[in-house]
Design a protein around this motif. Structure first.
Motif, PDB file in Angstrom:
ATOM      1  N   ASP A  44      -5.000   2.719  -8.460  1.00  0.00           N
ATOM      2  CA  ASP A  44      -5.028   4.075  -7.900  1.00  0.00           C
ATOM      3  C   ASP A  44      -5.423   5.074  -8.988  1.00  0.00           C
ATOM      4  OD1 ASP A  44      -2.759   4.550  -9.453  1.00  0.00           O
ATOM      5  OD2 ASP A  44      -1.481   5.089  -7.765  1.00  0.00           O
ATOM      6  N   VAL A  50      -2.360  -1.468  -7.404  1.00  0.00           N
ATOM      7  CA  VAL A  50      -2.271  -1.459  -5.947  1.00  0.00           C
ATOM      8  C   VAL A  50      -2.237  -2.899  -5.456  1.00  0.00           C
ATOM      9  CG1 VAL A  50      -3.396  -0.717  -3.817  1.00  0.00           C
ATOM     10  CG2 VAL A  50      -3.503   0.737  -5.852  1.00  0.00           C
ATOM     11  N   GLN A  63       2.681  -5.653  -8.755  1.00  0.00           N
ATOM     12  CA  GLN A  63       2.287  -4.521  -7.914  1.00  0.00           C
ATOM     13  C   GLN A  63       3.238  -3.339  -8.137  1.00  0.00           C
ATOM     14  OE1 GLN A  63       2.785  -5.075  -3.625  1.00  0.00           O
ATOM     15  NE2 GLN A  63       0.730  -4.244  -3.332  1.00  0.00           N
ATOM     16  N   ASN A  66       5.250   1.807  -5.549  1.00  0.00           N
ATOM     17  CA  ASN A  66       4.753   2.691  -4.488  1.00  0.00           C
ATOM     18  C   ASN A  66       3.939   1.952  -3.430  1.00  0.00           C
ATOM     19  OD1 ASN A  66       5.913   4.770  -5.916  1.00  0.00           O
ATOM     20  ND2 ASN A  66       3.976   5.663  -6.589  1.00  0.00           N
ATOM     21  N   PHE A  67       3.457   0.748  -3.753  1.00  0.00           N
ATOM     22  CA  PHE A  67       2.587   0.019  -2.830  1.00  0.00           C
ATOM     23  C   PHE A  67       3.234  -1.240  -2.255  1.00  0.00           C
ATOM     24  CE2 PHE A  67      -0.135   2.415  -5.736  1.00  0.00           C
ATOM     25  CZ  PHE A  67      -0.782   3.208  -4.808  1.00  0.00           C
ATOM     26  N   ARG A  70       3.120  -2.290   1.539  1.00  0.00           N
ATOM     27  CA  ARG A  70       2.209  -1.358   2.214  1.00  0.00           C
ATOM     28  C   ARG A  70       0.740  -1.753   2.130  1.00  0.00           C
ATOM     29  NH1 ARG A  70       2.494   3.886  -0.424  1.00  0.00           N
ATOM     30  NH2 ARG A  70       1.267   4.547   1.351  1.00  0.00           N
ATOM     31  N   VAL A  71       0.424  -2.817   1.401  1.00  0.00           N
ATOM     32  CA  VAL A  71      -0.970  -3.197   1.181  1.00  0.00           C
ATOM     33  C   VAL A  71      -1.225  -4.579   1.773  1.00  0.00           C
ATOM     34  CG1 VAL A  71      -2.730  -3.680  -0.559  1.00  0.00           C
ATOM     35  CG2 VAL A  71      -1.113  -1.811  -0.917  1.00  0.00           C
ATOM     36  N   LEU A  87      -4.139   0.135   3.541  1.00  0.00           N
ATOM     37  CA  LEU A  87      -2.976   0.832   3.011  1.00  0.00           C
ATOM     38  C   LEU A  87      -2.212   1.367   4.204  1.00  0.00           C
ATOM     39  CD1 LEU A  87      -1.351   1.900   0.623  1.00  0.00           C
ATOM     40  CD2 LEU A  87      -2.888   3.878   0.562  1.00  0.00           C
ATOM     41  N   ASP A  94      -0.584   9.555  -1.770  1.00  0.00           N
ATOM     42  CA  ASP A  94      -1.585   8.490  -1.848  1.00  0.00           C
ATOM     43  C   ASP A  94      -3.006   9.046  -2.009  1.00  0.00           C
ATOM     44  OD1 ASP A  94       0.278   6.418  -1.533  1.00  0.00           O
ATOM     45  OD2 ASP A  94       0.111   6.475   0.654  1.00  0.00           O
ATOM     46  N   TYR A  98      -9.300   5.509  -5.743  1.00  0.00           N
ATOM     47  CA  TYR A  98      -8.887   4.104  -5.858  1.00  0.00           C
ATOM     48  C   TYR A  98     -10.083   3.334  -6.380  1.00  0.00           C
ATOM     49  CZ  TYR A  98      -4.715   5.179  -3.204  1.00  0.00           C
ATOM     50  OH  TYR A  98      -3.523   5.710  -2.810  1.00  0.00           O
TER      51      TYR A  98
END
Length: 156
Positions: A44, A50, A63, A66-67, A70-71, A87, A94, A98
């Motif tokens: 990011d 990410v 990872q 924050n991710f 979610r990915v 995402l 966010d 990226y």
């Protein structure tokens, strides 16, 4: 007069639009020949991890928090050079750039700029057809195609 182009790496920027709480596709396509082993690094704007794809598998151990959860990537599409990710549950923080760093011989890099426009407007009625995310994916697909075409034209 002869003009020769040498292209050792491809860098392309795509812009993607999303609303808070949307799921959004961040595209990354490699159109060259894939070796047996390759590494892909999604980062990011703050260089947070990410998603890493190593030896044809997601590596979620490093990872960024924050991710986590979610990915999602498309592991069945890796052999076709598709390293795009989804995402989920987009947040205002966010927004930004990226990078999809493709570590295959030429060291290609693709940049995706994610723009967050706040909350999705509430519709008075629900329109028939696909949910709101479909238009964003179609627009992204068109932008990605244009990017690939312009990259290919440099080769010719």
């Amino acid at each position: 007069m002869i003009l020769v182009y040498s292209l050792n790496s491809v860098s392309c920027e795509t812009e993607v639009q999303a609303y808070i709480r949307d799921n959004v596709l961040l595209p990354c396509i490699y159109d060259g020949t894939l070796p047996d082993s390759f590494n892909i690094y999604w980062r990011d704007k703050s260089n947070n991890k990410v998603l890493d794809i190593k030896n044809k598998a997601e590596n979620l151990q490093t990872q960024h928090k924050n991710f986590k959860g979610r990915v999602e990537s498309f592991s069945d599409q890796y052999v076709k050079g598709n390293f795009s990710i989804i995402l989920r549950d987009v947040k205002q923080e966010d927004a930004g750039g990226y990078e999809c760093n493709i570590r295959i011989g030429d060291g290609s890099q693709q940049t995706v700029r994610l723009n967050i426009t706040g909350d999705r407007p509430k519709a008075a009625t629900t329109p028939p057809g696909p949910a709101g995310g479909a238009a964003a994916v179609t627009q992204t697909s068109i932008q990605l195609l244009l990017c690939l075409c312009s990259s290919l034209s440099l080769l010719l």
